[in-house]
Design an enzyme around this catalytic site. Structure first.
Site, PDB file in Angstrom:
ATOM      1  N   CYS A 179     101.244  46.872   7.855  1.00  0.00           N
ATOM      2  CA  CYS A 179     102.154  47.505   6.906  1.00  0.00           C
ATOM      3  C   CYS A 179     101.602  48.878   6.541  1.00  0.00           C
ATOM      4  CB  CYS A 179     102.396  46.634   5.675  1.00  0.00           C
ATOM      5  SG  CYS A 179     101.116  46.610   4.426  1.00  0.00           S
ATOM      6  N   ASP A 237      93.538  35.729   1.876  1.00  0.00           N
ATOM      7  CA  ASP A 237      92.189  36.177   1.534  1.00  0.00           C
ATOM      8  C   ASP A 237      92.133  37.679   1.297  1.00  0.00           C
ATOM      9  OD1 ASP A 237      91.271  33.535   2.076  1.00  0.00           O
ATOM     10  OD2 ASP A 237      91.148  34.023   4.205  1.00  0.00           O
ATOM     11  N   ASP A 278     108.410  44.665   5.582  1.00  0.00           N
ATOM     12  CA  ASP A 278     108.118  43.433   4.841  1.00  0.00           C
ATOM     13  C   ASP A 278     109.373  42.563   4.753  1.00  0.00           C
ATOM     14  OD1 ASP A 278     107.169  41.463   3.160  1.00  0.00           O
ATOM     15  OD2 ASP A 278     106.588  42.830   1.549  1.00  0.00           O
ATOM     16  N   CYS A 304     102.688  37.185   4.618  1.00  0.00           N
ATOM     17  CA  CYS A 304     103.727  37.102   5.643  1.00  0.00           C
ATOM     18  C   CYS A 304     103.267  37.673   6.983  1.00  0.00           C
ATOM     19  CB  CYS A 304     104.982  37.873   5.201  1.00  0.00           C
ATOM     20  SG  CYS A 304     105.659  37.427   3.605  1.00  0.00           S
ATOM     21  N   CYS A 314      93.393  50.873   3.657  1.00  0.00           N
ATOM     22  CA  CYS A 314      92.435  50.028   4.374  1.00  0.00           C
ATOM     23  C   CYS A 314      91.032  50.635   4.311  1.00  0.00           C
ATOM     24  CB  CYS A 314      92.863  49.874   5.833  1.00  0.00           C
ATOM     25  SG  CYS A 314      91.830  48.716   6.748  1.00  0.00           S
ATOM     26  N   SER A 334     100.699  39.591   8.203  1.00  0.00           N
ATOM     27  CA  SER A 334      99.349  39.396   8.745  1.00  0.00           C
ATOM     28  C   SER A 334      99.110  37.930   9.086  1.00  0.00           C
ATOM     29  CB  SER A 334      98.289  39.906   7.758  1.00  0.00           C
ATOM     30  OG  SER A 334      98.465  39.321   6.487  1.00  0.00           O
ATOM     31  N   SER A 339      92.966  37.132   9.028  1.00  0.00           N
ATOM     32  CA  SER A 339      93.911  38.004   8.337  1.00  0.00           C
ATOM     33  C   SER A 339      93.469  38.115   6.891  1.00  0.00           C
ATOM     34  CB  SER A 339      95.350  37.478   8.427  1.00  0.00           C
ATOM     35  OG  SER A 339      95.503  36.284   7.692  1.00  0.00           O
ATOM     36  N   CYS A 349      97.553  43.240   5.745  1.00  0.00           N
ATOM     37  CA  CYS A 349      98.722  43.756   5.040  1.00  0.00           C
ATOM     38  C   CYS A 349      98.420  43.665   3.545  1.00  0.00           C
ATOM     39  CB  CYS A 349     100.014  43.049   5.433  1.00  0.00           C
ATOM     40  SG  CYS A 349     100.153  41.326   4.955  1.00  0.00           S
ATOM     41  N   THR A 350      99.359  44.000   2.719  1.00  0.00           N
ATOM     42  CA  THR A 350      99.089  44.056   1.289  1.00  0.00           C
ATOM     43  C   THR A 350      98.840  42.667   0.707  1.00  0.00           C
ATOM     44  OG1 THR A 350     100.430  46.058   1.126  1.00  0.00           O
ATOM     45  CG2 THR A 350      99.925  44.920  -0.934  1.00  0.00           C
ATOM     46  N   GLY A 351      99.818  41.773   0.828  1.00  0.00           N
ATOM     47  CA  GLY A 351      99.722  40.474   0.165  1.00  0.00           C
ATOM     48  C   GLY A 351      99.096  39.364   0.990  1.00  0.00           C
ATOM     49  N   ASN A 352      98.908  39.593   2.285  1.00  0.00           N
ATOM     50  CA  ASN A 352      98.399  38.560   3.193  1.00  0.00           C
ATOM     51  C   ASN A 352      99.192  37.267   3.043  1.00  0.00           C
ATOM     52  OD1 ASN A 352      95.382  36.646   3.726  1.00  0.00           O
ATOM     53  ND2 ASN A 352      96.611  37.618   5.291  1.00  0.00           N
TER      54      ASN A 352
END
Length: 142
Positions: free
Chosen positions: A83, A66, A106, A16, A90, A18, A37, A11-14
């Site tokens: 997301c 990460d 999200d 939540c 990706c 993921s 993740s 996901c974007t921010g890793n």
């Protein structure tokens, strides 16, 4: 002996979605998969994600947030984006890689642990659990 397949949730921010997906799959099928993740723009694991997973006795408190770049050349077999933004940006992983996308909203509304945030995270956690169960069931049918 069969080698474990490597699965990564992105996901974007890793912070939540993921992280929760990684926690579920490790908890359910670590004997079958190596699970990771990552994020396109990693931050830190959200305390609300940690708290809601702990409610199901799954500890993700030691997870780290990460970058996708750390995993590009690790021989990943299955990439699951959780997301829409991550699905769009990706990168391509080398080799024969199965790509799956789950469009999951999200839950992030801040870093504070409170009832409103926990409610959003529980809803997201339960959607992710549903997708994880479907993923496992589909593999068993193959």
């Amino acid at each position: 002996m069969d080698k474990k397949q490597k699965v990564i949730f992105i996901c974007t921010g890793n912070s939540c979605r993921s992280q929760m997906a990684e926690g579920f799959l490790k908890n359910i099928a670590s004997n079958v998969f190596e699970v990771y993740s990552a994020g396109s723009n990693p931050s830190e694991v959200n305390p609300n994600a940690i708290a809601t997973m702990q409610e199901l006795n799954i500890d993700i408190s030691e997870h780290t947030s990460d970058s996708i770049d750390c995993y590009i050349n690790m021989g990943i077999n299955i990439v699951i984006t959780v997301c829409d933004h991550a699905n769009q940006i990706c990168p391509n992983f080398p080799g024969k890689v199965e790509k799956i996308h789950w469009s999951i909203e999200d839950p992030f509304q801040g870093w504070e642990i409170n009832n409103a945030n926990l409610k959003n995270f529980r809803r997201t956690r339960d959607k992710i659990k549903y997708h994880i169960d479907e993923f496992i069931n589909n593999l068993e049918r193959k």
